[in-house]
Design an enzyme around this catalytic site. Structure first.
Site, short mmCIF file in Angstrom:
data_model
loop_
_atom_site.label_atom_id
_atom_site.label_comp_id
_atom_site.label_asym_id
_atom_site.label_seq_id
_atom_site.Cartn_x
_atom_site.Cartn_y
_atom_site.Cartn_z
N HIS A 102 5.34 -55.62 53.16
CA HIS A 102 5.41 -54.91 54.10
C HIS A 102 3.95 -54.04 54.08
O HIS A 102 3.63 -53.27 53.15
CB HIS A 102 6.60 -54.01 54.42
N CYS A 106 3.94 -57.85 60.39
CA CYS A 106 3.28 -56.55 60.00
C CYS A 106 2.00 -56.66 59.46
O CYS A 106 1.24 -55.65 60.03
CB CYS A 106 4.26 -55.81 58.93
N ASP A 135 3.35 -47.03 62.08
CA ASP A 135 3.77 -48.48 61.93
C ASP A 135 4.35 -49.02 63.26
O ASP A 135 5.00 -48.51 63.81
CB ASP A 135 4.99 -48.28 61.06
#
Length: 261
Positions: free
Chosen positions: A109, A69, A124
């Site tokens: 994250h 991520c 995202d």
């Protein structure tokens, strides 16, 4: 010198001269999801580097790798910034669906918070195969894509005051928690993400330091290689296949575009 804007467009197959505005973001996110695999190859190879604009450019845009991520959303953040969007990186805590609890790794994250005309959205491209493929507003509306339905609810917890919920197509019958976050918990510099990377690499509860993991959306579903198990979703149907080491390397190359050592 070739810019991140030019290189990113080339990597995901987006026209070099086409302007990008908010209404184009679903197209950008779709192409990014198809091009950039979510993977932990460097973590497993013990070959990680400090996170910076130059290291992300080398890893993802020059070496044609993917990442986790903090890699994928960071390079997208740089690309969006270069195209005039008001964006910042934030931290979140992922909900562990298997254990039914928040991850013990904490705020590991990284996601993107986008501001537009007084409204805020989560963008995202680094949440495995659980990608909304569209900006998700913090105001609670549900957005739908070919990957499912996604919404953000305002709710106070020890991990933030908002939570992303998802109902993935063909996979979920009910809404599931994705991750909690605080919009004020922003990442000031890319180097701040090195602590996040350190935790992912070394923490006993990390899900990314145990075995190889590569996943990517495909045009009709997704493909995931976890250790020696290949799981594919195509048109709503799932298939699992155990593979040997040689086949793992072939799949990494043929399906995900990655060269394993």
């Amino acid at each position: 010198m070739t810019t991140i804007n030019e290189m990113f467009r080339n990597r995901i197959g987006f026209p070099p001269d086409e302007p990008i505005n908010f209404d184009h973001l679903d197209k950008v996110l779709e192409k990014t999801a198809l091009a950039l695999p979510f993977e932990n190859v460097r973590v497993m190879n013990d070959s990680i580097t400090d996170i910076s604009e130059e290291s992300l450019k080398e890893k993802i845009l020059e070496s044609n790798e993917g990442g986790l991520c903090y890699d994928l959303n960071s390079i997208l953040y740089l690309f969006l910034s270069n195209n005039g969007f008001n964006v910042t990186l934030i931290r979140g805590v992922v909900y562990n669906q298997t254990q039914q609890k928040w991850s013990d790794t904490g705020r590991t994250h990284a996601a993107i918070l986008l501001y537009k005309k007084g409204r805020r959205y989560i963008v995202d491209t680094g949440f495995g195969s659980n990608l909304p493929l569209k900006p998700v507003p913090l105001s609670g509306e549900t957005v739908s894509s070919r990957n499912g339905e996604f919404r953000i609810e305002k709710e106070a917890s020890n991990h933030g005051n908002y939570c992303l919920y998802m109902k993935r197509k063909h996979k979920d019958e009910e809404w599931k928690k994705g991750y909690a976050f605080d919009p004020a918990d922003t990442v000031t510099n890319l180097s701040d993400l090195n602590e996040m990377q350190r935790i992912i690499v070394s923490h006993p509860a990390s899900g990314f330091n145990k075995q190889l993991l590569i996943t990517k959306l495909t045009h009709n579903g997704s493909a995931t290689l976890a250790g020696n198990l290949l799981t594919t979703w195509a048109d709503g149907k799932m298939k699992k296949e155990e593979v040997d080491e040689n086949r793992v390397k072939e799949l990494a190359k043929d399906v995900f575009g990655l060269n394993l050592l």
